[in-house]
Design an enzyme around this catalytic site. Structure first.
Site, mmCIF file in Angstrom:
data_model
loop_
_atom_site.group_PDB
_atom_site.id
_atom_site.type_symbol
_atom_site.label_atom_id
_atom_site.label_comp_id
_atom_site.label_asym_id
_atom_site.label_seq_id
_atom_site.Cartn_x
_atom_site.Cartn_y
_atom_site.Cartn_z
ATOM 1 N N ALA A 1 10.301 0.742 6.514
ATOM 2 C CA ALA A 1 9.343 -0.364 6.407
ATOM 3 C C ALA A 1 8.400 -0.115 5.236
ATOM 4 C CB ALA A 1 8.566 -0.503 7.705
ATOM 5 N N LYS B 1 2.443 -3.496 8.801
ATOM 6 C CA LYS B 1 3.725 -2.834 8.564
ATOM 7 C C LYS B 1 4.847 -3.817 8.843
ATOM 8 C CE LYS B 1 6.314 1.338 9.906
ATOM 9 N NZ LYS B 1 6.262 2.589 10.704
ATOM 10 N N SER C 1 5.311 2.507 0.839
ATOM 11 C CA SER C 1 6.666 2.072 1.149
ATOM 12 C C SER C 1 7.443 3.261 1.689
ATOM 13 C CB SER C 1 7.339 1.523 -0.111
ATOM 14 O OG SER C 1 8.643 1.097 0.158
ATOM 15 N N ALA C 2 8.094 3.047 2.814
ATOM 16 C CA ALA C 2 8.871 4.120 3.448
ATOM 17 C C ALA C 2 10.311 3.682 3.612
ATOM 18 C CB ALA C 2 8.251 4.492 4.795
ATOM 19 N N SER C 3 11.102 4.520 4.257
ATOM 20 C CA SER C 3 12.537 4.280 4.333
ATOM 21 C C SER C 3 12.894 3.097 5.213
ATOM 22 C CB SER C 3 13.246 5.535 4.833
ATOM 23 O OG SER C 3 12.685 5.947 6.060
ATOM 24 N N LEU D 1 0.826 -1.202 0.000
ATOM 25 C CA LEU D 1 0.000 0.000 0.000
ATOM 26 C C LEU D 1 0.858 1.250 0.000
ATOM 27 C CD1 LEU D 1 -3.025 0.889 0.259
ATOM 28 C CD2 LEU D 1 -2.643 0.988 2.729
ATOM 29 N N ASP E 1 8.343 12.881 14.300
ATOM 30 C CA ASP E 1 8.600 12.590 12.883
ATOM 31 C C ASP E 1 7.407 13.055 12.054
ATOM 32 O OD1 ASP E 1 10.142 11.702 10.788
ATOM 33 O OD2 ASP E 1 9.533 9.605 10.957
#
Length: 535
Positions: A137, A153, A133-135, A131, A288
């Protein structure tokens, strides 16, 4: 230096050359001694054609290729549109939710390994395509057997070795900076990198993130300001987090927010209110808050509510830091520079021997030209830079415990100005801070603090009694000297040797009646006898 760190350095150098980041660096108005090294770089000796990429795209692609630490740096920069050219800010904004995903098969294998059951047993439906995508996870949509829509996640595989190598180079650069520059020592770069290392490793533990999300949700329960999704603890593991799926508009999707007639002024002001509530009321703040982690609810656009996700980085302040920070901000915006200077000295942020008059004059010199502008036009980023330049004269030290707070404040300012360019940060924050300071000295709060102190009295009494007993018998609990227990035989052996030496000396002298010549024999014999008989 470890081989992995050397390989990582070569990788960074390769990315710099590939995306021509050195061209971006040397295009800046640098002093001569920083521009001169460009002639010594071998890859610049070869003619290179014009790049087909824009400078913003080159920087974004380089940060993506270098991994999570560099991506998070880009995420922070993307919120500072008042400090970055628009083309670079637009490109870095893509770092929020467009980081390339990793193989879904690896994701499935890791989830099943962590949960201990096949995905089909844990979920009624599981979408293999990510769904988001991050740095650190990526996220998959799913549905629990009980019917709730959730997101799953999962931490990216193989991150720790890369982060370890990056941190090794950051520590090296920080140590070099501390040794080479007095100004760098004032900034505590090694402490800052240490804090960042703890933060980035904490993000790899999704159980910690789940606990943070639960606490933040409880803090804003039944609040119209902020909604935090529910965590499903039965399916949470160190590398897997399952939580409620939310539906909202990304906070930087200005077109969609405008289409639903969102009250942008109120939305920006509520962002500031949420920040100050977390920092001063809860002392537990989401650190964050870049656009990829903040959404806006679609339910009541005239009364907008934020939705926060990704609680991996959380900050907190001590009561002392809260008090000094609040009083500094109030005095700062009232232009009471004398009080600002005195508070910095009282808090220990500058040395006690600092002359308050000189410090006050320096702060006034920096702040007065800035405060002559309308408050909505004041950039906190610019103000901080000016203050740091002035602080050089007074050995002002950056407090590592405030680094996350400074970063979060810059994020909030960037988001608020993007939503509502005329945002007056101080007008929004002033009533909150003044109310908070009044509540701290209210009778109810004083009684509560007194009650807390009374609850500590038995513990303090026990501590006092223990201290007095130790003072009365300072060596009562000291362990016996090692030679009394383990080396008694050696001491007795030395005693026997001394007696033997005394006897031999006496035999050599013959006449023991003369004290002037016999005393060494008597002394050796007496000392040896003492060592043998002592307990």
């Amino acid at each position: 230096m470890k081989l992995l760190a050397v390989r990582r350095l070569l990788r960074i150098l390769y990315v710099v050359i590939r995306y021509r980041l050195d061209d971006l660096l040397f295009a800046l108005p640098l002093p001569f001694w920083l521009r001169a090294p460009r002639f010594l770089l071998p890859w610049r000796w070869v003619p290179r054609g014009k790049s087909s990429r824009s400078r913003g795209e080159s920087l974004r692609l380089a940060l993506e290729e270098l991994g999570p630490i560099f991506i998070k740096f880009g995420q922070l920069l993307s919120t500072r549109r008042d400090l970055l050219p628009p083309d670079i800010a637009d490109e870095l904004a893509h770092l929020q939710d467009r980081v390339p995903p990793f193989d879904p098969a690896k994701s499935l294998a890791l989830i099943e390994e962590q949960l201990g059951v096949p995905v089909g047993v844990a979920f009624a439906r599981f979408d293999t395509e990510p769904l988001a995508s991050a740095s650190v996870a990526q996220v998959h949509a799913a549905q629990l057997k009980s019917g709730e829509e959730v997101v799953v996640k999962v931490v990216r595989p193989g991150l720790k070795p890369v982060i370890k190598a990056d941190m090794a180079w950051l520590f090296l650069l920080a140590k070099i900076a501390e040794r080479a520059s007095a100004e760098a020592r004032r900034l505590h770069p090694v402490d800052v990198v240490s804090d960042y290392e703890k933060t980035i490793y904490d993000e790899l533990d999704l159980l910690r993130e789940a606990a943070n999300a639960s606490q933040l949700r409880r803090n804003f329960e039944n609040s119209g300001l902020l909604y935090v999704p529910q965590v499903y603890w039965d399916w949470c593991r160190p590398k897997v987090l399952v939580m409620e799926r939310i539906y909202g508009i990304p906070v930087n999707d200005m077109a969609t927010l405008a289409d639903q007639r969102t009250d942008m002024k109120l939305l920006a002001e509520r962002g500031v209110e949420i920040f100050f509530t977390q920092v001063f009321t809860h002392s537990f703040f989401h650190a964050d808050m870049h656009p990829g982690n903040i959404f806006v609810s679609t339910r009541t656009p005239w009364n907008p509510q934020y939705i926060a996700i990704d609680c991996g980085i959380i900050g907190s302040l001590t009561p002392e830091d809260q008090d000094y920070l609040a009083r500094n901000l109030v005095a700062f915006f009232k232009r009471d520079y004398r009080k600002v200077a005195q508070l910095h000295i009282d808090s220990g942020w500058v040395p006690q021997e600092t002359h308050v008059n000189d410090f006050e004059a320096a702060i006034r010199t920096v702040c007065e030209p800035i405060f002559e502008r309308p408050l909505k036009d004041i950039s906190f980023g610019l103000l901080l830079m000016r203050l740091f330049q002035t602080a050089r004269r007074f050995n002002m030290e950056i407090q590592p415990q405030l680094v996350l707070l400074q970063k979060t404040l810059l994020n909030i300012e960037g988001l608020g100005r993007q939503l509502y360019p005329d945002l007056d940060l101080w007008t929004t924050a002033q009533p909150f801070l003044e109310r908070w300071m009044r509540e701290r000295i209210s009778p109810r709060n004083v009684i509560h603090n007194l009650q807390s102190q009374v609850e500590q009295l038995p513990h303090l009494a026990n501590m006092t009694r223990s201290l007095l007993e130790r003072m009365a018998q300072p060596h009562a609990n000291d362990p016996p000297p090692p030679w009394r227990e383990r080396d008694g035989w050696a001491v007795r052996l030395i005693g026997a040797a001394l007696i033997g030496g005394g006897v031999v000396t006496a035999l050599g002298l013959g006449n023991l009646s003369e004290p002037a010549t016999a005393w060494p024999a008597w002394l050796m014999s007496a000392s040896g006898l003492y060592l043998i008989l002592r307990r």
